[in-house]
Design a protein around this motif. Sequence first.
Motif: not given
Lengths: 423, 196
Positions: A211, A237, A258, A260, A281, B124, B139-141, B143-144, B147, B164, B166-168
Amino acid sequence: MKISKFILPLLAALFATALSAQTQIQTTIDPSKATNVIRIAIPFPQLQASLDAQQINAIFFAPLTRDVAQSGIFAIAPMPPNVPATPDLLKRINAMYLLAVSAHMEEQDYVIEGRLIDTTGATQLGKRYRGPAGALTKIAHTMANDLVRMVNGKPGIFLSQIAFASDRDGAWEIYLMDWDGGNQRRITNHNRLSILPSWSPDSERMVYTSFSRNASDMYIINRRGGGLMRIHTGLGLNTSARFSPVSNEIAFVGSINGNPDIYVIKDNGSGLRRLTTSPSIESTPEWSPNGRQICFTSGRSGSPQIYVMDAEGTNVRRISFDEGQWNDDARFSPDGESLAYTSRVNGRFQIRITNIVTGESRIVAGEGSNEQPTWSPDGRWIAFQSNRSGKWQVYRMRVDGTDLMPLTFNAENKEPDWSKKPE
Amino acid sequence: MTKTLKAVGIALLVVLALAAVGCRTKKTPAPVTAPPVATETAPPVVAPPPTRVEPPVDFVKPEPAVTEEVLPSDIDELNRVAQQRGYIQDAFFAFDESTLSADAQSALTNSANWLKKNSSYGLLIEGHCDERGTEQYNLALGDRRANTAKEYLQTLGIDASRLRTVSYGEERPFDAGHDESAWAKNRRDHLVIIGK
């Protein structure tokens, strides 16, 4: 001078007994395979007088005997102290082999000589290794590999490496360690969250996610920390990147608005392909050892479950069926027949191993949450992360759950990935 | 009795006066709406010369109070102030969910209003998850989640170029605890003001 000459072998013998006693306790041999285990005697090396026995023990003899004891092929036969290892003695302690090792200096280098002697007194294997002090542990692992190769036809896994993420220096970065947890060293220097390393098939490079630009990007770096490059995918991602075991392709999780999904891209950033198109997902891809299949996690049924598809994205089939539960982190065994994955059981995560041919499934239970399993190149071991100590640490166990040991202790450590090549 | 009534009356007056002052300082000026575009051109109106009319001194109204606020130039300080005063509000989620609750929608609406008034800034959107899932799926969740908020802000009129994501995942929890109160805090879209 005379005193030291007298004392050193004594010290050596003491070490040898102490160590063999220790390794005896650590060794767990599957009873069904016990008959195949070869008993071997390894006395403490004969040392040139100027050498420090304690140092040789710490950085050479201890790792050598640990490797041999945990090889699953040899068992170390305890030696009575101060008795020369003759063929007759071997018979008395029921050992098939004696590994006679000596060490001396040539210029600035250590020279290690090893001879494998059978009960008739004949040398089955003789080898000479040379290197500076910093290479002594590597020489120990190499010697253990050679022993296994002689018996097994295939080398041991003692030179394999485990990549992992750690926050011991502040930000999470990528680190490497030997198979036994030794020689831990930092590879990346982003000073920002850097996670999820995956080895290339030749065990020379790793792909991972960092990151460092307030976005998650995919990077490749070599095992010495050089050759850093960013792979631009144009997607969000760029997590869970996995090198193909047979080509220069990387499977990863990419996202558009969104959603993935599993994608594949070449390691030079060309040839982007999308493998899944579900609105749910999709995450955590991993290649089968022959590169023809990819397992992954999908939420399409309403909860995260494990699926397998062909590497073209076709022929999707579901592997895990515990509805309402949570499964992730699937990894193919080196023989391609089983998946190890993380499965939630009674609110905690456990490592589950499922044979995808027979459907047979079992849980290797442990304290705390246990996640992100990775197979050793010979398929005998699994490394994983557990928070049983209150912090995330990397552990290693045999596939049947025995011989469990922590490999990391410093700060928090997670996401182990075992190199694919044994050497 | 009359004394008590008087006292009550005075108290009421004081309260009302205070309330009026409070309202004035709190109220931000109403947004200036653009005049409707005329479809036909009206004939030019010639305004009569202005006649100066002095209002009686007693009826001079005080100028409406204008509160001015210099936004911190340091972006971290701006974020701290904006979060503290609620100009920008994080949106929270239920376990393994990425849909926006009514509370999350109102937080985002509030944030969109600030963005509309401060067009030189972007946002952000960081998606975060609690520790109960697995890292990679989270991480994918995340991102969703990020968004979902981005799309909602776009429907409220914020241009995508200012947003913008980002997924943490579960990598950067806000609360290091291991109970529901900590988890609830960690399932969120954290909004960070950035230069456009």
